[in-house]
Write an enzyme that holds these catalytic residues in place. Structure first.
Site, PDB file in Angstrom:
ATOM      1  N   CYS A 162       4.925  29.365 -15.876  1.00 20.59           N
ATOM      2  CA  CYS A 162       5.109  28.411 -14.774  1.00 20.59           C
ATOM      3  C   CYS A 162       6.539  27.893 -14.656  1.00 20.59           C
ATOM      4  CB  CYS A 162       4.172  27.231 -14.945  1.00 20.59           C
ATOM      5  SG  CYS A 162       2.465  27.734 -15.175  1.00 20.59           S
ATOM      6  N   SER A 188     -12.088  33.794 -17.780  1.00 19.01           N
ATOM      7  CA  SER A 188     -12.711  32.526 -18.158  1.00 19.01           C
ATOM      8  C   SER A 188     -13.232  31.832 -16.906  1.00 19.01           C
ATOM      9  CB  SER A 188     -11.677  31.640 -18.852  1.00 19.01           C
ATOM     10  OG  SER A 188     -12.079  30.296 -18.800  1.00 19.01           O
ATOM     11  N   CYS A 241      -5.893  29.969 -15.718  1.00 24.41           N
ATOM     12  CA  CYS A 241      -5.128  28.801 -15.257  1.00 24.41           C
ATOM     13  C   CYS A 241      -4.231  29.123 -14.085  1.00 24.41           C
ATOM     14  CB  CYS A 241      -4.212  28.280 -16.353  1.00 24.41           C
ATOM     15  SG  CYS A 241      -5.015  28.086 -17.904  1.00 24.41           S
ATOM     16  N   GLU A 273     -12.053  25.794 -22.401  1.00 20.07           N
ATOM     17  CA  GLU A 273     -11.789  27.221 -22.558  1.00 20.07           C
ATOM     18  C   GLU A 273     -11.952  27.641 -24.014  1.00 20.07           C
ATOM     19  OE1 GLU A 273      -8.966  29.695 -19.740  1.00 20.07           O
ATOM     20  OE2 GLU A 273      -7.805  28.868 -21.387  1.00 20.07           O
ATOM     21  N   GLU A 319     -15.497  27.956 -24.629  1.00 20.27           N
ATOM     22  CA  GLU A 319     -16.010  29.155 -23.953  1.00 20.27           C
ATOM     23  C   GLU A 319     -15.697  30.390 -24.800  1.00 20.27           C
ATOM     24  OE1 GLU A 319     -14.445  29.897 -20.004  1.00 20.27           O
ATOM     25  OE2 GLU A 319     -15.620  31.748 -19.803  1.00 20.27           O
ATOM     26  N   GLU A 360      -4.887  28.196  -3.886  1.00 25.03           N
ATOM     27  CA  GLU A 360      -5.998  27.840  -4.775  1.00 25.03           C
ATOM     28  C   GLU A 360      -6.674  26.547  -4.317  1.00 25.03           C
ATOM     29  OE1 GLU A 360      -4.966  26.357  -8.673  1.00 25.03           O
ATOM     30  OE2 GLU A 360      -6.665  27.351  -9.594  1.00 25.03           O
ATOM     31  N   GLU A 420     -14.636  26.784  -2.526  1.00 26.34           N
ATOM     32  CA  GLU A 420     -15.462  26.283  -3.627  1.00 26.34           C
ATOM     33  C   GLU A 420     -14.782  25.135  -4.374  1.00 26.34           C
ATOM     34  OE1 GLU A 420     -14.064  29.222  -3.362  1.00 26.34           O
ATOM     35  OE2 GLU A 420     -13.316  30.025  -5.260  1.00 26.34           O
ATOM     36  N   LYS A 432      -0.654  27.915  -5.934  1.00 27.57           N
ATOM     37  CA  LYS A 432      -1.502  26.732  -6.082  1.00 27.57           C
ATOM     38  C   LYS A 432      -1.929  26.185  -4.731  1.00 27.57           C
ATOM     39  CE  LYS A 432      -1.815  25.944 -10.571  1.00 27.57           C
ATOM     40  NZ  LYS A 432      -3.136  26.073 -11.192  1.00 27.57           N
TER      41      LYS A 432
END
Lengths: 154, 574
Positions: B505, B320, B300, B280, B283, B362, B367, B359
């Site tokens: 988190c 990102s 994230c 990141e 990036e 996710e 993908e 999560k």
């Protein structure tokens, strides 16, 4: 009437929402607010959809389910209850051949319970649209309903 | 401070003006039972469990909603009070699914606890519950209307803190329910699966989707290697599940407990948090030098990604392309580690322990599979589910000897640990970006401006003459403010960190039930303490990360990284 028109007339702040929804619902013939209506009210007033739906589901004058042309609301509060409102309900269910909360096949009547109608002195009471009927007995029901049937026929 | 003198149960007490009776009683060691009250929320006063007698008042008063007044005489334990509370609880139970022994929150339910504490011994009212369908449509959370007590905590969390308002009251009187508009299933309702509703729910009306059994199956299958990763925030909250003081760092015990359960390899998500920083960070530098879309937004947090995909898809180019640390980890397990240990990806089962419910969603995104057949992360368990597994296995967490993570993915830096708190990703990135850009050693590693529970934080960093402005936001109501700023072209930041849950988190939707700001502060302090205690505190100094680049990935943003560590997003506007 369009949702936008109702809001133009009443205003787009949250406190004006109930009036606008009532006016709009009245202008539709099926006495209820569709999912699209509620979403549009939410978008226009910038309120969450869940909030507008919550309000529409709370007030007995508003509905989120399709209803008949005439809404028969029987008072469900204590003074009417102890004056045998249950007999009125039974009579309505018998004549209209539907259960509480349902709509007749011809779409003419929906029967519902309502909170106190504010006329405990005339218990048991019911209202159809904006007309109040008090001191009810089962034998009066048939002729009251007939007047609405006749109105439709005319 | 303005103080008032009151009397609670014949005891003279001096408390600050404006204190509620409930909190005044707490100060003198009296717990008044309550269900709808939550210290971080507006007072609702609808459950009526917290009633007390106030001398001179006609009726019992809700102690959560009544402020103390000079000379007030309060009794919290009279016959009248006890009777009233019992009736309230009995009435709630009369409209409640009473299968407590098979309930997900058996022994963790506030209603059950209060019923036990106040001595409900009979149910005088017939149970009138009309059973409704349990909403299992979401891969993250489950809504069980048969358990709901209509306290409204979830509604307030979803609308005030997250700004989403997915849930609200529907109907009136005895038939009120709490649900999404039109009775929609959660997966159709633009819910981001953050699970904050489940954290504040006092009963089992909203809980995480439980995936424990699949993990037991994998552990008990001798042909499968079960690999587990643990998120940064779990190590500062898991102890609470076993009565340890909030904010206790239990990293070593966590590792030992996973080994005790039979996991084959115990790794740390902090490792891929370090990897995230490398990818990141590069990036960001690339976007800065090539004139890419700015401000760049962190990616994230899956609740946040759900939010931007569903509510601000037009801003997705800002996000990102880095996968979250969990998914980078999964991709490495299936696309690198499996081969390294001579296994096929399908014979390596990848589990992650997360403070998060989103999560779970996710991990199931299509993908998120490097070979197109097997999910990179097979199962996500929340902190709460891990605690349940430990209880099921009879592991006494408190007396476990501390153990170390396995190599190679068990080594991490302090920068990886602080991912668990709001501002942590930003701070970790700044530690690395500064040194990469300037070539100088960063003297003061603590970027205090991005720490803490303030909703939106800003900082400026001098990268050898170039001033980089950054921002940090947590909770989605704050994310919304930032999104609006970007839309208006007023967000003059280069880099923005966004976390969906309040506190980051450590305050995640999969953390122990009953989270409050008080707890979040303790967990946050623990996260920074854990960072301070580590020998390596910068991601780019993690030797295991360097080794991985040397042996496999070759370079940040390279071809392998592109395939394994980066992803694309979709417009999912509802």
């Amino acid at each position: 009437m369009q949702v936008k028109e109702a809001l133009d007339k009443y205003g787009r702040t949250p406190d004006k929402l109930i009036g606008a929804m009532l006016a709009y619902q009245k202008s539709t013939l099926c006495n209820y607010l569709t999912e699209d209506d509620i979403k549009e009210f939410a978008k226009e007033t910038k309120l969450p959809v869940s909030r507008v739906y919550s309000i529409a589901s709370f007030y007995s004058l508003l509905s989120t389910e399709e209803r008949g042309e005439n809404i028969v609301q029987v008072c469900y509060d204590v003074p009417c209850y102890i004056n045998d409102s249950v007999n009125i309900v039974n009579e309505l269910e018998k004549i209209l051949e539907i259960k509480m909360g349902q709509t007749t096949k011809d779409g003419l009547f929906t029967i519902e319970y309502s909170s106190c109608l504010g006329c405990c002195d005339k218990a048991p009471a019911m209202q159809i649209g904006a007309t109040l009927y008090g001191n009810l007995t089962p034998d009066k029901i048939s002729s009251i309903l007939s007047t609405y049937r006749r109105k439709k026929d005319e | 401070m303005n103080m008032v003198n009151i009397k609670i149960n014949n005891k003279d007490v001096k408390v600050a003006k404006g204190t509620s009776i409930l909190n005044a009683a707490k100060e003198v060691g009296i717990t008044i039972p309550n269900l709808c009250y939550h210290p971080d929320q507006e007072v609702k006063a609808n459950c009526r469990v917290c009633v007390v007698e106030v001398e001179g008042a006609r009726t019992l008063q809700a102690s959560c909603a009544t402020e103390v007044k000079e000379g007030m005489v309060i009794r919290t334990n009279t016959q009248k009070v006890r009777q009233s509370r019992k009736v309230v609880i009995e009435l709630l139970l009369a409209n409640h699914d009473m299968d407590c022994t098979s309930c997900k929150k058996n022994n963790q339910c506030d209603l059950q606890e209060i019923a036990a504490n106040i001595g409900v011994r009979e149910s005088r009212f017939e149970n009138v519950l009309v059973k409704q369908e349990i909403d299992t449509s979401s891969s993250s959370i489950e809504r069980n209307p048969n358990k709901c007590i209509r306290c409204g905590r979830c509604i307030q969390m979803c609308s005030e803190v997250q700004g989403l308002a997915i849930l609200d009251y529907v109907g009136r009187g005895g038939s009120v329910d709490v649900k999404p508009a039109f009775g929609m299933y959660l997966n159709n309702a633009a819910c981001v699966a953050c699970g904050q509703c489940s954290v504040v729910c006092p009963v089992a009306a909203i809980t995480e989707k439980e995936d424990i059994e699949q993990v037991w199956e994998a552990i008990n299958n001798p042909n499968i290697t079960v690999v587990v990763q643990t998120a940064p925030a779990v190590r500062v909250s898991l102890g609470e599940e076993f009565g340890l003081e909030p904010g206790k760092i239990v990293t070593g015990k966590l590792v030992a407990s996973l080994r005790a359960l039979g996991f084959d390899k115990i790794f740390d998500t902090d490792f891929t948090a370090d990897l995230t920083i490398i990818e990141e960070g590069h990036e960001l530098l690339k976007r800065l030098s090539d004139g890419g879309t700015l401000p760049m937004l962190t990616s994230c947090c899956p609740g946040w990604v759900n939010f931007i995909e569903q509510y601000y898809p037009e801003l997705l180019p800002h996000l990102s392309s880095c996968k979250s640390p969990q998914q980078m980890f999964g991709a490495l397990v299936k696309g690198y580690y499996a081969e390294k240990i001579g296994k096929k990806p399908k014979d390596v089962y990848s589990v992650s322990i997360m403070p998060c419910t989103a999560k779970k969603f996710e991990a199931k995104r299509e993908e998120m599979s490097v070979d197109g057949e097997n999910l990179d992360v097979d199962i996500v368990l929340t902190t709460r589910e891990l605690a349940k597994m430990l209880r099921q296995a009879g592991v006494d967490f408190t007396i476990l000897e501390e153990e170390e993570y396995d190599t190679p993915f068990g080594l991490s830096s302090g920068a990886g640990v602080i991912f668990g708190a709001t501002g942590g990703v930003m701070e970790a990135a700044l530690r690395t970006v500064y040194e990469v850009v300037t070539g100088k050693t960063l003297e003061n590693l603590d970027f205090m401006a991005v720490r803490g529970l303030e909703g939106i934080k800003e900082a400026k960093v001098d990268l050898d003459g170039t001033i980089v402005k950054v921002a940090v936001a947590h909770s989605l109501s704050k994310a919304k403010q930032i999104m609006e700023l970007i839309k208006e072209g007023k967000a003059d930041y280069s880099f923005i960190e966004i976390m969906c849950c309040p506190g980051g988190c450590i305050g995640g939707g999969g953390q122990p039930f009953g989270g409050t700001d008080e707890l979040r502060i303790k967990r946050t302090n623990a996260i920074y303490e854990a960072d301070k205690g580590l020998p390596i505190r910068k991601s780019h100094e993690n030797p295991a990360v360097s080794e991985l680049y040397k042996e496999f990935l070759i370079e940040p943003l390279g071809e392998k990284s592109h395939h394994l560590l980066h992803t694309k997003y979709v417009n999912r506007k509802k």
